[in-house]
Design a protein around this motif. Structure first.
Motif, mmCIF file in Angstrom:
data_model
loop_
_atom_site.group_PDB
_atom_site.id
_atom_site.type_symbol
_atom_site.label_atom_id
_atom_site.label_comp_id
_atom_site.label_asym_id
_atom_site.label_seq_id
_atom_site.Cartn_x
_atom_site.Cartn_y
_atom_site.Cartn_z
ATOM 1 N N ALA A 1 0.830 -1.201 0.000
ATOM 2 C CA ALA A 1 0.000 0.000 0.000
ATOM 3 C C ALA A 1 0.866 1.253 0.000
ATOM 4 C CB ALA A 1 -0.935 -0.014 1.207
ATOM 5 N N SER A 2 1.991 1.196 0.721
ATOM 6 C CA SER A 2 2.920 2.321 0.759
ATOM 7 C C SER A 2 4.320 1.765 1.015
ATOM 8 C CB SER A 2 2.542 3.307 1.863
ATOM 9 O OG SER A 2 2.864 2.777 3.143
ATOM 10 N N PRO A 3 5.361 2.534 0.654
ATOM 11 C CA PRO A 3 6.738 2.049 0.828
ATOM 12 C C PRO A 3 7.103 1.761 2.275
ATOM 13 C CG PRO A 3 6.668 3.944 -0.643
ATOM 14 C CD PRO A 3 5.304 3.828 -0.029
ATOM 15 N N ASN A 4 6.364 2.336 3.218
ATOM 16 C CA ASN A 4 6.696 2.171 4.635
ATOM 17 C C ASN A 4 5.854 1.102 5.326
ATOM 18 O OD1 ASN A 4 8.616 4.321 4.540
ATOM 19 N ND2 ASN A 4 6.921 5.778 4.619
ATOM 20 N N ASP A 5 5.153 0.283 4.556
ATOM 21 C CA ASP A 5 4.357 -0.784 5.152
ATOM 22 C C ASP A 5 5.221 -1.679 6.026
ATOM 23 O OD1 ASP A 5 2.103 0.049 3.927
ATOM 24 O OD2 ASP A 5 1.936 -1.589 2.506
ATOM 25 N N PRO A 6 4.669 -2.183 7.134
ATOM 26 C CA PRO A 6 5.415 -3.151 7.947
ATOM 27 C C PRO A 6 5.607 -4.450 7.169
ATOM 28 C CG PRO A 6 3.134 -3.046 8.644
ATOM 29 C CD PRO A 6 3.318 -1.937 7.657
ATOM 30 N N MET A 7 6.609 -5.214 7.546
ATOM 31 C CA MET A 7 6.853 -6.498 6.886
ATOM 32 C C MET A 7 7.202 -7.520 7.963
ATOM 33 S SD MET A 7 6.893 -7.929 3.842
ATOM 34 C CE MET A 7 7.205 -6.621 2.648
ATOM 35 N N THR A 8 6.228 -8.312 8.321
ATOM 36 C CA THR A 8 6.443 -9.379 9.289
ATOM 37 C C THR A 8 5.898 -10.673 8.703
ATOM 38 O OG1 THR A 8 4.304 -9.103 10.396
ATOM 39 C CG2 THR A 8 6.140 -7.748 11.199
ATOM 40 N N LEU A 9 6.374 -11.793 9.214
ATOM 41 C CA LEU A 9 5.868 -13.069 8.722
ATOM 42 C C LEU A 9 4.422 -13.274 9.155
ATOM 43 C CD1 LEU A 9 8.896 -15.509 9.091
ATOM 44 C CD2 LEU A 9 8.400 -13.790 7.353
ATOM 45 N N GLU A 10 4.056 -12.699 10.297
ATOM 46 C CA GLU A 10 2.662 -12.780 10.731
ATOM 47 C C GLU A 10 1.750 -12.047 9.754
ATOM 48 O OE1 GLU A 10 5.261 -11.881 12.594
ATOM 49 O OE2 GLU A 10 4.967 -12.339 14.723
#
Length: 229
Positions: free
Chosen positions: A71-80
């Motif tokens: 959605a945006s370059p700063n989206d979180p990235m977790t395996l969950e």
């Protein structure tokens, strides 16, 4: 060949997926496949098509890579979060019972899916298949150290041609077993090299780095006993 479809998450990210199926499928339970670190759905080449002869198979790109978006370059990235994307896609497809295969980092995502579904009664995960993975990474492994060094760089130097990629695979620096396999199966070497080179622009370094951070910090060991599948 199955067409790529898109599923939009509530946060605006879009998940690209393909559904492969055969009219002669014997297994009524579909198989969802999750690819590993830095890879796209095309990396399952051949395997997904063979498996689709017996059951419906769903492959997809994790958010931000391949044909999927964030959605945006700063989206979180977790395996969950990637696990929730997987569950969202399954619900979008109207699937109630399914089998789940995860490869490498995809297997850790699959475990998070299994753990999350313990709290949901509307979906039934029948079989969980873990491929080429572990509950956590071995920080002392030469391969892990090499990958860590790779993702500390400001840019990635990637082969520009199929022949350069073939040569890189055959060096065997990171995986001598794979290099030996490719020597014995040149047609597979040619195909995967084409995929890697052609899809390189769809594997942005920033997403790869964030996938790596989420992956290397994951330790599922305490949660393994909770898996009931």
């Amino acid at each position: 060949m199955s067409e790529t479809c898109f599923f939009e998450q509530q946060d605006g990210s879009k998940i690209a997926y393909k559904v492969l199926k055969s009219a002669n499928a014997k297994n009524e339970v579909p198989l969802v496949m999750i690819i590993g670190l830095g890879s796209t759905k095309e990396y399952f080449f051949g395997l997904d098509e063979k498996l689709a002869k017996n059951q419906q198979v769903i492959v997809f790109d994790l958010r931000g890579i391949g044909e999927s978006t964030v959605a945006s370059p700063n989206d979180p990235m977790t395996l969950e979060l990637l696990a929730q994307d997987t569950i969202g896609l399954i619900k979008h497809l109207g699937i109630k019972r399914f089998n789940l295969l995860g490869e490498a980092m995809g297997a850790r995502i699959a475990i998070y899916v299994a753990l999350a579904l313990k709290l949901q009664s509307d979906l039934k995960l029948e079989k969980l298949i873990i491929v080429n993975s572990a509950s956590k990474l071995d920080a002392n492994s030469p391969v892990i150290k090499a990958v860590e060094k790779l993702y500390q760089t400001s840019s990635l130097t990637v082969p520009k041609t199929v022949q350069e990629q073939k040569d890189e695979f055959l060096k065997g620096g990171r995986d001598p077993v794979l290099a030996k396999y490719f020597l014995e199966h040149p047609e597979k070497l040619e195909k995967i090299s084409e995929i890697v080179v052609n899809l390189s622009p769809r594997r942005p370094l920033e997403i790869l780095k964030r996938q790596w951070e989420a992956n290397k910090n994951c330790d599922l060991t305490p949660k393994l006993k909770e898996i009931q599948t």
